[in-house]
Design a protein around this motif. Structure first.
Motif, short mmCIF file in Angstrom:
data_model
loop_
_atom_site.label_atom_id
_atom_site.label_comp_id
_atom_site.label_asym_id
_atom_site.label_seq_id
_atom_site.Cartn_x
_atom_site.Cartn_y
_atom_site.Cartn_z
N GLU A 58 3.56 19.65 -0.22
CA GLU A 58 3.24 19.72 1.20
C GLU A 58 2.60 18.42 1.68
N HIS A 59 3.09 17.32 1.15
CA HIS A 59 2.52 16.02 1.49
C HIS A 59 3.60 15.03 1.90
N VAL A 60 3.15 13.97 2.55
CA VAL A 60 4.02 12.87 2.99
C VAL A 60 3.56 11.59 2.30
N LEU A 61 4.50 10.84 1.76
CA LEU A 61 4.20 9.54 1.18
C LEU A 61 4.59 8.45 2.17
N MET A 62 3.65 7.57 2.49
CA MET A 62 3.90 6.45 3.39
C MET A 62 3.72 5.15 2.62
N VAL A 63 4.71 4.25 2.68
CA VAL A 63 4.60 2.97 1.98
C VAL A 63 4.69 1.84 2.98
N ALA A 85 0.84 -1.20 0.00
CA ALA A 85 0.00 0.00 0.00
C ALA A 85 0.86 1.24 0.00
N ALA A 86 0.32 2.31 -0.54
CA ALA A 86 0.95 3.62 -0.51
C ALA A 86 -0.12 4.63 -0.12
N GLY A 87 0.22 5.49 0.83
CA GLY A 87 -0.74 6.48 1.29
C GLY A 87 -0.16 7.88 1.20
N LEU A 88 -0.99 8.82 0.82
CA LEU A 88 -0.59 10.23 0.75
C LEU A 88 -1.24 10.97 1.90
N PHE A 89 -0.41 11.66 2.70
CA PHE A 89 -0.90 12.35 3.88
C PHE A 89 -0.63 13.85 3.78
N SER A 90 -1.52 14.63 4.38
CA SER A 90 -1.33 16.07 4.45
C SER A 90 -0.36 16.41 5.57
N ALA A 91 0.00 17.68 5.68
CA ALA A 91 0.98 18.11 6.69
C ALA A 91 0.49 17.89 8.11
N ASP A 92 -0.83 17.81 8.31
CA ASP A 92 -1.37 17.57 9.65
C ASP A 92 -1.70 16.11 9.90
N ARG A 119 -3.68 3.74 -2.09
CA ARG A 119 -3.83 2.75 -3.16
C ARG A 119 -3.10 1.47 -2.78
N GLU A 120 -3.61 0.33 -3.29
CA GLU A 120 -3.01 -0.97 -3.00
C GLU A 120 -2.62 -1.66 -4.30
N ASP A 121 -1.62 -2.55 -4.22
CA ASP A 121 -1.21 -3.33 -5.38
C ASP A 121 -0.24 -4.42 -4.94
N VAL A 122 -0.14 -5.47 -5.75
CA VAL A 122 0.85 -6.50 -5.46
C VAL A 122 2.27 -5.96 -5.62
N GLY A 123 2.43 -4.90 -6.39
CA GLY A 123 3.73 -4.27 -6.57
C GLY A 123 3.80 -2.96 -5.80
N ARG A 124 4.84 -2.81 -4.96
CA ARG A 124 4.93 -1.59 -4.15
C ARG A 124 5.09 -0.36 -5.04
N HIS A 125 5.82 -0.50 -6.16
CA HIS A 125 5.99 0.65 -7.04
C HIS A 125 4.71 0.95 -7.80
N ASN A 126 3.90 -0.07 -8.09
CA ASN A 126 2.60 0.16 -8.74
C ASN A 126 1.67 0.95 -7.82
N ALA A 127 1.69 0.62 -6.53
CA ALA A 127 0.84 1.35 -5.58
C ALA A 127 1.19 2.83 -5.58
N VAL A 128 2.49 3.13 -5.65
CA VAL A 128 2.91 4.54 -5.69
C VAL A 128 2.51 5.16 -7.02
#
Length: 279
Positions: free
Chosen positions: A213-218, A173-180, A187-196
């Motif tokens: 102004e965002h954070v990417l969490m994998v 999974a890859a998640g996009l978070f705001s500054a707060d 998004r989810e995928d069998v491939g970590r790079h696909n999720a991004v």
């Protein structure tokens, strides 16, 4: 005729527990190929990627891949659709995406070969920092400041958004978070790079790039490919549950990104850009 594939596939398995065995059904994360084609107004067509992915958000995956590789930005894309070519068998219709460009197919050295990727590791395009220096700028400083307490909330927030993982246990999974710390998209995928790619494609198609102004969490490790895609999208901070690679750390340090690894519970390692994290 085969219908549009879904993110999960049901199969029958034999479950062993001690000496006992029983037959039951199980849900698997679907893995099927996706071919990404470019089409120009002059009729030129070219396949630029074949990746193994979990069906769903395919147009975002295509848009995110093209943006991350510097092949086409959202302003270059006229439309994205599943391919309806008569030469394709019915079962391949939903595994082929055609991206129609407003201009010609880019004449880049990278297009001399196909980007053939797998869900596990694979090659995802430009394989060196030198290529990134030609098209990506250093991430601006001072736009984002985070506290350790905020970072500690991200893994659980991402896990709560993983609907398909809850059924299969087999997706990144890859998640996009705001500054707060608010979850903006996941998004989810069998491939970590696909999720991004799916996440970056969502941002590209909704006019949100750059993500300054965002954070990417994998959910897995932080690889060079993931850092490359984050850099191309303008993401200043990347966090991962597991370890980064040496090249991921080198990329982050050179381009002014913050890279956080082993983010679990109330601990983590900051491998680059620690100035963005303060109590």
């Amino acid at each position: 005729m085969k219908t549009r594939p879904g993110p999960t596939t049901r199969v029958r398995i034999t479950e062993l527990s001690g000496p006992a065995a029983r037959e039951r059904r199980d849900d698997l994360a679907t893995e099927e190929p996706l071919e990404i084609r470019l089409a120009a107004p002059d009729g030129t067509r070219r396949t630029v990627a074949i990746t193994m992915r979990t069906p769903g958000h395919d147009f975002e995956l295509a848009a995110g891949f093209l943006a991350g590789e510097g092949l086409a930005g959202p302003q270059d894309v006229a439309s994205i659709a599943y391919c309806t070519d008569e030469d394709l068998p019915p079962e391949a219709r939903y595994n082929t995406v055609t991206v129609r460009l407003r201009g010609p197919v880019p004449d880049l050295p990278a297009l001399e070969r196909h980007f053939v990727t797998s869900s596990a590791c694979g090659v995802c395009g430009s394989a060196g920092l030198e290529a990134l220096r030609l098209r990506c700028a250093t991430v601006p400083r001072g736009l984002l400041k985070l506290t350790p307490d905020l970072l500690y909330t991200l893994p659980d927030a991402l896990r709560a958004a993983q609907g398909v993982f809850g059924k299969t246990g087999g997706l990144h999974a890859a998640g996009l978070f705001s500054a707060d710390g608010r979850l903006v998209a996941a998004r989810e995928d069998v491939g970590r790079h696909n999720a991004v790619d799916k996440l970056v494609g969502w941002a590209a198609l909704s006019g949100r790039l750059p993500l300054a102004e965002h954070v990417l969490m994998v959910s897995g490790r932080a690889s060079y490919e993931i850092m490359q895609k984050a850099l191309a999208a303008g993401v200043p901070v990347v966090c991962a549950v597991s370890a980064p690679s040496s090249l991921a750390v080198e990329l982050a340090r050179e381009f002014g990104m913050t890279l956080v690894g082993f983010l679990r519970g109330e601990r983590c390692n900051v491998y680059a850009g620690a100035d963005r994290v303060s109590a």
